[in-house]
Design a protein around this motif. Structure first.
Motif, PDB file in Angstrom:
ATOM      1  N   THR A  98       0.867  -1.181   0.000  1.00 14.56           N
ATOM      2  CA  THR A  98       0.000   0.000   0.000  1.00 14.56           C
ATOM      3  C   THR A  98       0.904   1.232   0.000  1.00 14.56           C
ATOM      4  O   THR A  98       1.873   1.300   0.768  1.00 14.56           O
ATOM      5  N   THR A  99       0.585   2.197  -0.856  1.00 10.75           N
ATOM      6  CA  THR A  99       1.507   3.317  -1.024  1.00 10.75           C
ATOM      7  C   THR A  99       0.783   4.556  -1.542  1.00 10.75           C
ATOM      8  O   THR A  99      -0.307   4.450  -2.106  1.00 10.75           O
ATOM      9  N   VAL A 100       1.382   5.701  -1.321  1.00 15.89           N
ATOM     10  CA  VAL A 100       0.865   6.945  -1.887  1.00 15.89           C
ATOM     11  C   VAL A 100       1.405   7.047  -3.311  1.00 15.89           C
ATOM     12  O   VAL A 100       2.621   7.059  -3.522  1.00 15.89           O
ATOM     13  N   ARG A 101       0.504   7.116  -4.271  1.00 12.34           N
ATOM     14  CA  ARG A 101       0.917   7.114  -5.677  1.00 12.34           C
ATOM     15  C   ARG A 101       1.164   8.532  -6.174  1.00 12.34           C
ATOM     16  O   ARG A 101       0.291   9.393  -6.108  1.00 12.34           O
ATOM     17  N   GLN A 102       2.393   8.763  -6.653  1.00 10.59           N
ATOM     18  CA  GLN A 102       2.683   9.989  -7.390  1.00 10.59           C
ATOM     19  C   GLN A 102       3.120   9.580  -8.792  1.00 10.59           C
ATOM     20  O   GLN A 102       3.741   8.534  -8.974  1.00 10.59           O
ATOM     21  N   ASP A 103       2.794  10.401  -9.766  1.00 12.41           N
ATOM     22  CA  ASP A 103       3.008  10.048 -11.174  1.00 12.41           C
ATOM     23  C   ASP A 103       4.413  10.466 -11.596  1.00 12.41           C
ATOM     24  O   ASP A 103       4.642  11.610 -11.985  1.00 12.41           O
TER      25      ASP A 103
END
Length: 331
Positions: A281-286
């Motif tokens: 589980t992770t914070v998604r940045q593009d």
């Protein structure tokens, strides 16, 4: 050795057109550009970089300063940057700030590159002043600077930290550990500040903060020490995925399980985070969009040095996977 005249004859265009294709490809029609590029490839023509620099006062070279090239996030960033600058007819030189910072500064001061992308801004490092003083076009990527006005592209780090605080609170997780990276970098500071601010707004206790130094090995070591001394917390939140991988391995090495004994959450959403063995589980940045925008900003600066600096902040979202039991998040 083939010359630009040979390329022009093979493509059926003038030498001036060959020059435009090599130096300003956007100014030439796609059909002509493809014809010239085909002739360049067939003849094996390589323009002399020194001659190009003398004619245009440009080297067609971009410098990229990164830290921890072993970090998959920077590998993804660098791949996109290379593609974008290649389309513009420029090559890329990459420096790892931990190993080649002086080389980078020297190249910038000697104008060996046309501009620089910096993804390794350390606010405590005096050497960074040398890069600023070079006066070259510059874009900060995944970093911001506390002083001065610079083009930058980053994600909403503060907002990402708050997202994780709200998510953990929804699922009753109170005994929390934050694994920070380099405390002098904007990314680590902003993610921690957002996390702490979010917890405070929810009347939750502050997290324990451990130094992972953006390193797999260091995060593994500090996690093992913490588990040996204190047992498992409710959750670890790591300032990047690379450190989260170290935490997951440390939990397993201590004879515990993720997520049964402890949740682990990262930040970045690198490709490996979706692998079943990690399922993070992770914070998604593009990273792709971030690198694309950074490259375009730098190319615009090189073409027009009067272009005003703009700080661009990209949105983030929580990518929920097995390391937090796939527990849903109600915004």
């Amino acid at each position: 050795m083939p010359t630009s005249r040979d390329v022009a004859q093979a493509a059926g265009v003038s030498q001036a057109t060959v020059s435009r294709v090599l130096n300003r490809p956007e100014s030439v029609s796609q059909k002509t550009r493809e014809r010239v590029q085909a002739a360049v490839h067939t003849l094996g023509y390589h323009p002399h970089s020194g001659a190009i620099a003398m004619k245009t006062q440009r080297t067609k070279t971009i410098g990229v300063v990164v830290s921890e090239l072993s970090n998959p996030f920077f590998q993804e960033i660098f791949e996109t940057l290379s593609q974008e600058f290649s389309k513009a007819g420029s090559r890329v030189i990459v420096w790892d700030s931990a190993l080649h910072e002086r080389d980078a500064i020297r190249a910038l001061q000697e104008r060996s590159v046309d501009g620089v992308i910096i993804s390794a801004w350390d606010e405590g490092a005096q050497e960074m002043q040398g890069i600023l003083e070079a006066g070259l076009p510059l874009v900060l990527l995944n970093r911001t600077a506390p002083k001065g006005s610079f083009d930058s592209v980053t994600s909403d780090n503060h907002g990402g930290g708050k997202l994780v605080a709200n998510y953990l609170h929804q699922h009753g997780k109170e005994n929390l550990v934050f694994i920070q990276g380099n405390p002098h970098t904007s990314t680590s500071m902003e993610r921690l500040n957002g996390f702490q601010t979010g917890l405070q707004a929810l009347s939750q206790p502050s997290p324990t903060v451990l130094d992972g130094e953006f390193s797999f090995e260091k995060s593994f070591a500090v996690t093992r020490d913490f588990l040996d001394q204190h047992g498992a917390p409710d959750a670890f939140f790591c300032a990047n995925d690379y450190m989260a991988f170290g935490v997951i391995n440390a939990v397993k090495a201590a004879g515990m399980s993720v997520p049964e004994d402890v949740w682990v959450i990262g930040y970045d959403n690198v490709n490996q985070s979706g692998w079943p063995i990690l399922d993070l589980t992770t914070v998604r940045q593009d990273s792709h969009q971030m690198a694309q925008l950074g490259a375009r900003k730098l190319l615009n600066q090189i073409e027009d040095p009067t272009t005003p600096a703009v700080k661009t902040i990209l949105p983030v979202q929580l990518e929920i996977r097995g390391s937090s039991e796939n527990a849903p998040f109600n915004h």
